[in-house]
Design an enzyme around this catalytic site. Structure first.
Site, PDB file in Angstrom:
ATOM      1  CD  GLU A 100      -1.301  -0.064   3.663  1.00  0.00           C
ATOM      2  OE1 GLU A 100      -2.025  -1.076   3.797  1.00  0.00           O
ATOM      3  OE2 GLU A 100      -1.372   0.912   4.406  1.00  0.00           O
ATOM      4  CB  CYS A 113       3.486   7.567   2.535  1.00  0.00           C
ATOM      5  SG  CYS A 113       4.014   6.353   3.763  1.00  0.00           S
ATOM      6  CB  CYS A 120       7.755  -5.139   8.409  1.00  0.00           C
ATOM      7  SG  CYS A 120       9.146  -4.299   9.199  1.00  0.00           S
ATOM      8  CB  CYS A 124       7.454  -1.953  15.856  1.00  0.00           C
ATOM      9  SG  CYS A 124       9.096  -1.482  15.270  1.00  0.00           S
ATOM     10  CB  CYS A 127       4.024  -1.636  13.639  1.00  0.00           C
ATOM     11  SG  CYS A 127       4.031  -1.407  11.852  1.00  0.00           S
ATOM     12  CB  CYS A 341       0.629   2.290  10.426  1.00  0.00           C
ATOM     13  SG  CYS A 341       1.093   3.927  10.926  1.00  0.00           S
TER      14      CYS A 341
HETATM   15  N1  SAH Z   1      10.395   0.572   9.304  1.00  0.00           N
HETATM   16  C1  SAH Z   1      10.458   1.995   9.275  1.00  0.00           C
HETATM   17  C2  SAH Z   1       9.419   2.659   8.406  1.00  0.00           C
HETATM   18  C3  SAH Z   1       8.020   2.152   8.422  1.00  0.00           C
HETATM   19  S1  SAH Z   1       6.973   2.595   9.754  1.00  0.00           S
HETATM   20  C4  SAH Z   1      10.445   2.539  10.673  1.00  0.00           C
HETATM   21  O1  SAH Z   1      10.321   1.775  11.611  1.00  0.00           O
HETATM   22  O2  SAH Z   1      10.620   3.739  10.857  1.00  0.00           O
HETATM   23  C5  SAH Z   1       6.752   4.341   9.674  1.00  0.00           C
HETATM   24  C6  SAH Z   1       6.498   4.968  11.042  1.00  0.00           C
HETATM   25  O3  SAH Z   1       5.199   4.645  11.537  1.00  0.00           O
HETATM   26  C7  SAH Z   1       7.477   4.499  12.096  1.00  0.00           C
HETATM   27  O4  SAH Z   1       7.890   5.572  12.886  1.00  0.00           O
HETATM   28  C8  SAH Z   1       6.633   3.528  12.887  1.00  0.00           C
HETATM   29  O5  SAH Z   1       7.164   3.297  14.145  1.00  0.00           O
HETATM   30  C9  SAH Z   1       5.306   4.235  12.891  1.00  0.00           C
HETATM   31  N2  SAH Z   1       4.159   3.407  13.252  1.00  0.00           N
HETATM   32  C10 SAH Z   1       3.943   2.115  12.982  1.00  0.00           C
HETATM   33  N3  SAH Z   1       2.769   1.694  13.487  1.00  0.00           N
HETATM   34  C11 SAH Z   1       2.226   2.761  14.084  1.00  0.00           C
HETATM   35  C12 SAH Z   1       1.001   2.977  14.785  1.00  0.00           C
HETATM   36  N4  SAH Z   1       0.121   1.990  14.978  1.00  0.00           N
HETATM   37  N5  SAH Z   1       0.762   4.215  15.256  1.00  0.00           N
HETATM   38  C13 SAH Z   1       1.647   5.221  15.062  1.00  0.00           C
HETATM   39  N6  SAH Z   1       2.799   5.092  14.412  1.00  0.00           N
HETATM   40  C14 SAH Z   1       3.099   3.859  13.934  1.00  0.00           C
END
Ligand code: SAH
Length: 355
Positions: A100, A113, A120, A124, A127, A341
């Site tokens: 996406e 974006c 991935c 995290c 996420c 996200c």
């Molecule tokens: N892998 C990279 C880029 C992808 S995520 C990274 O970790 O930075 C892009 C951003 O969205 C990151 O800062 C991630 O931590 C954040 N993110 C992911 N899930 C989220 C959520 N549920 N709420 C807010 N931010 C989120």
């Protein structure tokens, strides 16, 4: 390079850089100006098929079609927000993988974006993209293709790129680097590197490597916690790299490129939004030339993280500001279209499971 497999498989022609394509065309017996024409069809006119390349002979188009593939990045769904100028795209790739991208229209231009991987493996905790794990790396052509398809569909120039969709760009380093070089190349869309931001969860050796590539892109570091212990609880990657090492790598990036890093911080109620977090964040960031972006966490169905109330998020920001931190709260966009996200892709995966 992994994109250029020969043994009977058609090569991924869109992933060839400008000089690489000229060399490749020479190798198959074509004049250099043919290579230039083909590059322009692929990266300026955004052709999706060799048959569209009308200034090439039919014989050459057929020859190309027999040897090379223009990898598919096909729109499978498009959602347009009613609340703000934001659109979400679900793309189907040649092998059926789904990814996406999000288009956000601003006064200063159109920003896209993009995803850097299908799925991935960074895990995290908050996420949505982490839930199904990593499917595969995206090819350079598939990163470019997300922008190309959107630019063509809306008929307007894309001026800014954020690599903040699904995936960890530094876990797909070579293809990501080639993408940055090609999207900013004057023979292609020529998007200024200063208008490109890549977000990473903090893979230290790759941040250091990126600092030495001579690029001008902005690095966004997903911080999300003000100390090592809290960061480890939210981000498994922190088990590999200490917060102090990550910060040193960001300092190194700034020193080598002159580009001020952005730190991203997803605000999670009761987890990282307390007074001690303000104190620790201030200690961590106040002497650094940087920008802090607060993102009230987007609730993900499978996880029970909550965002703080608007009032508390504002108070958190104001305290940091008083302490001299350059901080903003990211404005939410596209919340009515699974804007956040990895949610559209997950929704798609869920409907597939139900069938
Ligand atoms: N892998 C990279 C880029 C992808 S995520 C990274 O970790 O930075 C892009 C951003 O969205 C990151 O800062 C991630 O931590 C954040 N993110 C992911 N899930 C989220 C959520 N549920 N709420 C807010 N931010 C989120």
């Amino acid at each position: 390079m992994e994109n250029y497999i020969e043994n009977g498989i058609k090569k991924d022609i869109v992933s060839f850089g400008y000089e690489e394509l000229l060399a490749e065309m020479e190798r198959i017996g074509e004049k250099p100006f043919r290579g230039k024409q083909i590059y322009s069809w692929l990266h300026e006119k955004l052709a999706e098929d060799f048959s569209q390349m009308t200034n090439l002979s039919v014989a050459l188009r057929e020859k190309l079609d027999g040897m090379y593939e223009i990898k598919k990045v096909e729109v499978a769904a498009r959602q347009i927000s009613k609340k703000d100028p934001t659109e979400k795209f679900l793309f189907a790739l040649s092998d059926g993988s789904m990814i996406e991208s999000v288009l956000m229209k601003y006064d200063y231009g159109n920003s896209v974006c993009i995803s850097s991987q299908a799925g991935c493996r960074m895990g995290c905790r908050f996420c949505a993209s982490a839930i199904g794990g990593l499917e595969r790396n995206l090819l350079t052509s598939e990163m470019l293709g997300q922008i190309y398809r959107i630019q063509k569909l809306i008929g307007e120039r894309i001026s800014n790129v954020v690599v903040m969709g699904t995936g960890e760009p530094l876990d797909n380093y070579d293809n990501f680097l080639q993408f940055v070089r090609m999207i900013s190349d004057e023979h292609g869309l020529h998007i200024s590197q200063r208008n490109i931001t890549a977000s990473t969860c903090g893979i230290v050796p790759e941040i250091k490597r990126l600092a030495g590539e001579g690029l001008q892109i902005t690095l966004a570091l997903s911080l999300h916690a003000s100390n090592q212990e809290k960061r480890r609880a939210l981000m498994p990657v922190a088990n590999r790299y200490e917060l102090s090492e990550v910060m040193a790598a960001c300092d190194d990036y700034f020193e080598k490129t002159g580009r001020r890093p952005t730190f991203e911080y997803s605000l999670v109620k009761g987890v990282n939004d307390g007074p001690e977090d303000v104190r620790e964040l201030t200690a961590l960031l106040s002497r650094r030339n940087c920008h802090l972006n607060l993102i009230p966490v987007n609730p993900v169905e499978e996880r029970d993280f909550e965002r703080p109330d608007r009032k508390n998020a504002l108070a958190f920001k104001n305290k940091l500001e008083k302490n001299g931190i350059n901080v903003t709260i990211r404005r939410e966009r596209g919340s009515d279209i699974d804007g956040a996200c990895g949610q559209l892709r997950r929704r798609y995966a869920d409907t597939k499971k139900e069938k």
